[in-house]
Structures are given as structure tokens and as C-alpha cells.
Design an enzyme around this catalytic site. Structure first.
Site, PDB file in Angstrom:
ATOM      1  N   TYR A 137     -95.836  26.565  40.200  1.00 34.59           N
ATOM      2  CA  TYR A 137     -95.100  27.742  39.719  1.00 34.59           C
ATOM      3  C   TYR A 137     -93.652  27.371  39.363  1.00 34.59           C
ATOM      4  CZ  TYR A 137     -93.500  32.679  40.061  1.00 34.59           C
ATOM      5  OH  TYR A 137     -92.976  33.931  39.832  1.00 34.59           O
ATOM      6  N   LYS A 146     -91.858  27.794  35.756  1.00 39.64           N
ATOM      7  CA  LYS A 146     -90.706  28.696  35.599  1.00 39.64           C
ATOM      8  C   LYS A 146     -89.444  27.934  35.179  1.00 39.64           C
ATOM      9  CE  LYS A 146     -92.838  32.563  36.547  1.00 39.64           C
ATOM     10  NZ  LYS A 146     -93.068  33.554  35.488  1.00 39.64           N
TER      11      LYS A 146
HETATM   12  N1  CAA Z   1     -89.463  27.601  54.042  1.00 37.74           N
HETATM   13  C1  CAA Z   1     -89.521  26.620  54.952  1.00 37.74           C
HETATM   14  N2  CAA Z   1     -90.644  26.193  55.508  1.00 37.74           N
HETATM   15  C2  CAA Z   1     -91.785  26.798  55.144  1.00 37.74           C
HETATM   16  C3  CAA Z   1     -91.821  27.828  54.212  1.00 37.74           C
HETATM   17  C4  CAA Z   1     -90.584  28.232  53.668  1.00 37.74           C
HETATM   18  N3  CAA Z   1     -90.497  29.184  52.740  1.00 37.74           N
HETATM   19  N4  CAA Z   1     -93.099  28.204  54.037  1.00 37.74           N
HETATM   20  C5  CAA Z   1     -93.836  27.448  54.850  1.00 37.74           C
HETATM   21  N5  CAA Z   1     -93.038  26.594  55.524  1.00 37.74           N
HETATM   22  C6  CAA Z   1     -93.430  25.597  56.519  1.00 37.74           C
HETATM   23  C7  CAA Z   1     -94.209  26.248  57.662  1.00 37.74           C
HETATM   24  O1  CAA Z   1     -93.314  26.790  58.607  1.00 37.74           O
HETATM   25  C8  CAA Z   1     -95.000  25.078  58.201  1.00 37.74           C
HETATM   26  O2  CAA Z   1     -94.170  24.261  58.976  1.00 37.74           O
HETATM   27  P1  CAA Z   1     -94.782  23.355  60.152  1.00 37.74           P
HETATM   28  O3  CAA Z   1     -95.781  22.415  59.527  1.00 37.74           O
HETATM   29  O4  CAA Z   1     -93.587  22.666  60.700  1.00 37.74           O
HETATM   30  O5  CAA Z   1     -95.418  24.337  61.096  1.00 37.74           O
HETATM   31  C9  CAA Z   1     -95.341  24.291  56.932  1.00 37.74           C
HETATM   32  O6  CAA Z   1     -94.363  24.683  55.945  1.00 37.74           O
HETATM   33  C10 CAA Z   1     -96.723  24.599  56.425  1.00 37.74           C
HETATM   34  O7  CAA Z   1     -96.822  26.026  56.277  1.00 37.74           O
HETATM   35  P2  CAA Z   1     -98.175  26.827  56.521  1.00 37.74           P
HETATM   36  O8  CAA Z   1     -98.663  26.566  57.934  1.00 37.74           O
HETATM   37  O9  CAA Z   1     -97.964  28.240  56.114  1.00 37.74           O
HETATM   38  O10 CAA Z   1     -99.157  26.048  55.529  1.00 37.74           O
HETATM   39  P3  CAA Z   1    -100.372  26.604  54.758  1.00 37.74           P
HETATM   40  O11 CAA Z   1    -100.978  25.430  54.067  1.00 37.74           O
HETATM   41  O12 CAA Z   1    -101.229  27.465  55.611  1.00 37.74           O
HETATM   42  O13 CAA Z   1     -99.722  27.610  53.651  1.00 37.74           O
HETATM   43  C11 CAA Z   1     -98.292  28.229  51.845  1.00 37.74           C
HETATM   44  C12 CAA Z   1     -98.762  27.098  52.760  1.00 37.74           C
HETATM   45  C13 CAA Z   1     -99.499  28.755  51.028  1.00 37.74           C
HETATM   46  C14 CAA Z   1     -97.281  27.622  50.898  1.00 37.74           C
HETATM   47  C15 CAA Z   1     -97.723  29.383  52.695  1.00 37.74           C
HETATM   48  O14 CAA Z   1     -96.772  28.865  53.589  1.00 37.74           O
HETATM   49  C16 CAA Z   1     -97.043  30.417  51.834  1.00 37.74           C
HETATM   50  O15 CAA Z   1     -97.695  31.280  51.256  1.00 37.74           O
HETATM   51  N6  CAA Z   1     -95.690  30.334  51.755  1.00 37.74           N
HETATM   52  C17 CAA Z   1     -94.922  31.239  50.883  1.00 37.74           C
HETATM   53  C18 CAA Z   1     -94.815  30.690  49.482  1.00 37.74           C
HETATM   54  C19 CAA Z   1     -93.922  31.586  48.668  1.00 37.74           C
HETATM   55  O16 CAA Z   1     -92.772  31.805  49.037  1.00 37.74           O
HETATM   56  N7  CAA Z   1     -94.452  32.092  47.560  1.00 37.74           N
HETATM   57  C20 CAA Z   1     -93.703  33.022  46.725  1.00 37.74           C
HETATM   58  C21 CAA Z   1     -94.701  33.995  46.092  1.00 37.74           C
HETATM   59  S1  CAA Z   1     -93.858  35.327  45.267  1.00 37.74           S
HETATM   60  C22 CAA Z   1     -93.347  34.599  43.861  1.00 37.74           C
HETATM   61  O17 CAA Z   1     -93.727  33.528  43.495  1.00 37.74           O
HETATM   62  C23 CAA Z   1     -92.365  35.362  43.060  1.00 37.74           C
HETATM   63  C24 CAA Z   1     -91.222  34.521  42.706  1.00 37.74           C
HETATM   64  O18 CAA Z   1     -91.074  34.160  41.556  1.00 37.74           O
HETATM   65  C25 CAA Z   1     -90.228  34.196  43.715  1.00 37.74           C
HETATM   66  P1  NAI Z   2     -97.998  41.201  39.251  1.00 42.96           P
HETATM   67  O1  NAI Z   2     -99.019  40.300  39.826  1.00 42.96           O
HETATM   68  O2  NAI Z   2     -97.756  42.528  39.875  1.00 42.96           O
HETATM   69  O3  NAI Z   2     -98.291  41.451  37.674  1.00 42.96           O
HETATM   70  C1  NAI Z   2     -98.638  40.410  36.832  1.00 42.96           C
HETATM   71  C2  NAI Z   2     -99.446  40.955  35.670  1.00 42.96           C
HETATM   72  O4  NAI Z   2     -99.785  39.848  34.824  1.00 42.96           O
HETATM   73  C3  NAI Z   2    -100.762  41.613  36.105  1.00 42.96           C
HETATM   74  O5  NAI Z   2    -100.926  42.854  35.477  1.00 42.96           O
HETATM   75  C4  NAI Z   2    -101.817  40.606  35.669  1.00 42.96           C
HETATM   76  O6  NAI Z   2    -103.072  41.210  35.328  1.00 42.96           O
HETATM   77  C5  NAI Z   2    -101.140  39.985  34.454  1.00 42.96           C
HETATM   78  N1  NAI Z   2    -101.719  38.684  34.114  1.00 42.96           N
HETATM   79  C6  NAI Z   2    -102.015  37.681  34.961  1.00 42.96           C
HETATM   80  N2  NAI Z   2    -102.558  36.670  34.295  1.00 42.96           N
HETATM   81  C7  NAI Z   2    -102.612  37.020  33.010  1.00 42.96           C
HETATM   82  C8  NAI Z   2    -103.084  36.384  31.827  1.00 42.96           C
HETATM   83  N3  NAI Z   2    -103.628  35.170  31.859  1.00 42.96           N
HETATM   84  N4  NAI Z   2    -102.962  37.039  30.656  1.00 42.96           N
HETATM   85  C9  NAI Z   2    -102.434  38.290  30.607  1.00 42.96           C
HETATM   86  N5  NAI Z   2    -101.985  38.941  31.680  1.00 42.96           N
HETATM   87  C10 NAI Z   2    -102.072  38.315  32.865  1.00 42.96           C
HETATM   88  O7  NAI Z   2     -96.656  40.341  39.228  1.00 42.96           O
HETATM   89  P2  NAI Z   2     -95.137  40.724  38.998  1.00 42.96           P
HETATM   90  O8  NAI Z   2     -94.445  40.492  40.264  1.00 42.96           O
HETATM   91  O9  NAI Z   2     -94.993  42.011  38.304  1.00 42.96           O
HETATM   92  O10 NAI Z   2     -94.724  39.519  38.040  1.00 42.96           O
HETATM   93  C11 NAI Z   2     -94.350  39.663  36.693  1.00 42.96           C
HETATM   94  C12 NAI Z   2     -93.637  38.391  36.272  1.00 42.96           C
HETATM   95  O11 NAI Z   2     -92.454  38.244  37.045  1.00 42.96           O
HETATM   96  C13 NAI Z   2     -94.457  37.122  36.492  1.00 42.96           C
HETATM   97  O12 NAI Z   2     -94.231  36.217  35.435  1.00 42.96           O
HETATM   98  C14 NAI Z   2     -93.878  36.568  37.779  1.00 42.96           C
HETATM   99  O13 NAI Z   2     -94.067  35.197  37.877  1.00 42.96           O
HETATM  100  C15 NAI Z   2     -92.423  36.947  37.611  1.00 42.96           C
HETATM  101  N6  NAI Z   2     -91.650  36.980  38.821  1.00 42.96           N
HETATM  102  C16 NAI Z   2     -92.018  37.793  39.851  1.00 42.96           C
HETATM  103  C17 NAI Z   2     -91.253  37.819  40.996  1.00 42.96           C
HETATM  104  C18 NAI Z   2     -91.614  38.648  42.187  1.00 42.96           C
HETATM  105  O14 NAI Z   2     -91.042  38.411  43.264  1.00 42.96           O
HETATM  106  N7  NAI Z   2     -92.501  39.621  42.064  1.00 42.96           N
HETATM  107  C19 NAI Z   2     -90.035  36.993  41.130  1.00 42.96           C
HETATM  108  C20 NAI Z   2     -89.753  36.176  39.963  1.00 42.96           C
HETATM  109  C21 NAI Z   2     -90.536  36.188  38.857  1.00 42.96           C
END
Ligand code: CAA
Ligand code: NAI
Length: 247
Positions: A155, A159
Site C-alpha cells: 500500500y 500511495k
Molecule cells: N507500529 C508498531 N508496531 C506494530 C504495529 C504498528 N503500527 N503494528 C504491528 N506492530 C508490531 C506488533 O506489536 C508485533 O510486535 P511483536 O512481534 O514484538 O509482538 C509485530 O508488529 C507483529 O504484529 P502482529 O502480531 O499484529 O502480526 P500479524 O502478522 O498478526 O499482523 C498486521 C500484522 C496485519 C500488519 C497487523 O498488525 C495490522 O493490521 N496492523 C495495522 C496495519 C495498519 O495500520 N493498516 C492501516 C489500514 S487503514 C489504511 O491503510 C488507510 C491509510 O491510508 C492510512
Molecule cells: P472504503 O473501503 O470505504 O472505500 C473504497 C471504495 O473503493 C469501495 O467502494 C470499493 O468498492 C471501491 N473499490 C475497491 N476496489 C475497487 C476497484 N478495483 N475498482 C473500483 N472501485 C474499487 O475506503 P476509503 O477509506 O473510503 O478509501 C478511499 C481512498 O482513500 C482509498 O484510495 C484509500 O486508500 C484512501 N485512504 C483512506 C484512508 C483511511 O484511513 N480511510 C487514509 C488514506 C487514504
């Protein structure tokens, strides 16, 4: 409210979350909104919700990772509405895993949707905007692409790539009358963050000076500004909307 009066806007991923909030905001400002989304059920529901508010709106199912799909989307919009003024490259997915556990499929899938999807849509609309000598292209990056984030190799790569493409296109298309910018949201309350463990959310919140996650409308308002006439001289910019999470 007429900041986008009669403007034709395609919003990818517009069926829910940030994209739907953006569709609502654009419609309030008089735009003709095309919701281009992978999710048929949510897309149709969102189209209906906007029409109930008397918006001019159309849902078109599309997978942004599929170039044939994207070409068909753009041809349909051009044929039906005559022009395309705004493209919001908002569709995105996550497939989080630590580097050691991330599969090649997880890596590829996120790159295809989040990076190639933006390339596909922008390349498809660019000739139309060049012919119009006017257009606004806005793509969604993320703080993960700027600062990195544990578990998001795929990701973050996509991005960060969006910012590089945005600056390149700003240079290529600026002289054709097209503004190309990116929005860099911080963690925002949508379905996407529901997968993040609560302890990680708590840690993130503690780093945000505003002391809260973003709301979809916070990001929608930034898209609105970059889509409106008010940002005519802003080009190649990556606008952070993140509550000041990292400075
Ligand atoms: N910061 C620091 N350490 C972290 C961490 C973080 N954000 N996330 C996980 N870790 C650490 C854990 O504490 C753990 O440490 P130890 O091995 O010392 O215990 C280690 O990393 C492994 O973590 P998990 O046990 O959770 O490992 P897993 O394989 O089960 O899962 C993961 C890994 C899927 C990455 C899970 O930790 C997770 O979902 N983390 C969050 C990821 C995240 O922030 N995603 C953002 C999604 S929203 C988004 O993407 C929008 C956007 O644009 C910002
Ligand atoms: P969301 O999961 O609520 O919405 C995403 C939408 O994209 C859904 O309607 C899904 O059906 C559609 N989508 C997924 N794959 C697709 C494809 N192949 N073709 C067409 N449509 C598709 O997510 P959210 O949070 O609204 O995210 C919107 C954008 O903002 C994404 O690009 C995400 O990466 C970005 N973003 C989100 C953040 C957050 O914290 N929610 C932070 C930073 C960036």
C-alpha cells in the site's frame, strides 16, 4: 451552492466511505456525479441515495485495475454527458501483512488497484481533458505513502507512487490547462480502518494533534477545493488532510 455547477465528475470508489462523501459534496455544489465502483450493490444504493437528494448522478460498475473496463467507463461518460471535467482517483484497497508474511499476490493486487488503477483512469481521461483544454485530476495518496506504515509494504509503495505520478502529470498536463494534484489523507473513519487493531488505532490517535481520526467529509472538502475554480493555480501539490499526524 454552485462551486461545481454543471461540471461532470467521475469519482472512482464512490460507492462508500470517502468516495461517497465526495460524491455527496460535489452533488451539493451542482456537479453531475458518476460513481465508478467495483461494488454493484453499494453503487446502486449510493446512486439512489443521491437521486433522492435530487442530484444528477449515475452509477457505472468498474474495476479500475481492468483497462478495458476503464476505457468503457470513460467512453460511456463522454457519450452520455459530452465532457469530463473532474476525475477523482479515489478507489483503493488494503491487503496488510508484515514484509516477511506478505504474499506476491497481496503485493500485486494492491499495486494493480491502487497504482495501476490510477494510471488507467488518468490515461483514459487525459485525451478528453486535453481536447477541452481544461480539467482537474485529483488522486488519493495516504500518509502511509509518505511516512511508511507497519504492515503496508504494498500500500505504501502504491500511495508513494501516486505522488510521483501526480507531479509528473502536473508537468505534462499543466501546459494543457489541466490541474493535477493529490490528497494525502491521514487515518479516516471508514470501513478501511475497521481492519486495524484497536491498540494500533489508539497509538495513532495519540500522535494526532487534533486528537481524532479524519472524517470522510474532511477529505471530501479537500477534493472539492482542488476540483473547484478556487484552486486554478495549484498544480502538482500533495495536500495533507491528516490532523497534523506527522510534521
Ligand atoms: N507500529 C508498531 N508496531 C506494530 C504495529 C504498528 N503500527 N503494528 C504491528 N506492530 C508490531 C506488533 O506489536 C508485533 O510486535 P511483536 O512481534 O514484538 O509482538 C509485530 O508488529 C507483529 O504484529 P502482529 O502480531 O499484529 O502480526 P500479524 O502478522 O498478526 O499482523 C498486521 C500484522 C496485519 C500488519 C497487523 O498488525 C495490522 O493490521 N496492523 C495495522 C496495519 C495498519 O495500520 N493498516 C492501516 C489500514 S487503514 C489504511 O491503510 C488507510 C491509510 O491510508 C492510512
Ligand atoms: P472504503 O473501503 O470505504 O472505500 C473504497 C471504495 O473503493 C469501495 O467502494 C470499493 O468498492 C471501491 N473499490 C475497491 N476496489 C475497487 C476497484 N478495483 N475498482 C473500483 N472501485 C474499487 O475506503 P476509503 O477509506 O473510503 O478509501 C478511499 C481512498 O482513500 C482509498 O484510495 C484509500 O486508500 C484512501 N485512504 C483512506 C484512508 C483511511 O484511513 N480511510 C487514509 C488514506 C487514504
Amino acid at each position: 451552492m454552485t462551486r461545481l455547477k454543471e461540471r461532470v465528475a467521475i469519482i472512482t470508489g464512490g460507492a462508500q466511505g470517502i468516495g461517497f462523501s465526495t460524491a455527496q459534496r460535489f452533488a451539493e455544489e451542482g456537479a453531475v456525479v458518476v460513481i465508478a465502483d467495483f461494488d454493484q450493490d453499494k453503487g446502486l444504493q449510493s446512486e439512489q441515495a443521491l437521486r433522492n437528494e435530487h442530484a444528477r448522478c449515475k452509477f457505472i460498475p468498474v474495476d479500475v485495475a481492468d483497462r478495458t473496463n476503464v476505457d468503457a467507463l470513460v467512453a460511456t461518460v463522454k457519450q452520455e454527458f459530452g465532457r469530463i471535467d473532474i476525475l477523482v482517483n479515489n478507489a483503493g484497497i488494503t491487503k496488510d501483512a508484515m514484509l516477511r508474511k506478505m504474499t506476491p499476490d497481496q503485493f500485486e493486487h494492491v499495486i494493480q488497484v491502487n497504482l495501476s488503477g490510477v494510471f488507467n483512469c488518468t490515461q483514459a481521461v487525459a485525451p478528453i481533458m486535453i481536447e477541452q483544454e481544461k480539467g482537474k485530476i485529483i488522486s488519493t495518496s495516504s500518509v502511509s505513502g509518505v511516512y511508511g506504515n507497519v504492515g503496508q509494504t504494498n500500500y505504501a509503495a502504491a500511495k508513494a507512487g501516486i505522488i510521483g505520478m501526480t507531479k509528473t502529470w502536473a508537468k505534462e498536463l499543466g501546459r494543457k490547462g489541466i490541474n493535477v494534484n493529490a490528497v494525502v489523507p491521514g487515518f479516516t473513519e471508514t470501513r478501511m480502518v475497521e481492519t486495524v487493531p484497536q491498540n494500533v488505532i489508539d497509538q495513532i490517535k495519540s500522535q494526532i494533534p487534533m486528537q481524532r481520526l479524519g472524517r470522510p467529509e474532511d477529505i471530501a472538502n479537500a477534493y472539492l477545493f482542488l476540483a473547484s475554480e478556487e484552486s486554478e493555480y495549484i498544480n502538482g501539490h500533495a495536500l495533507h488532510v491528516d490532523g497534523g499526524i506527522m510534521m
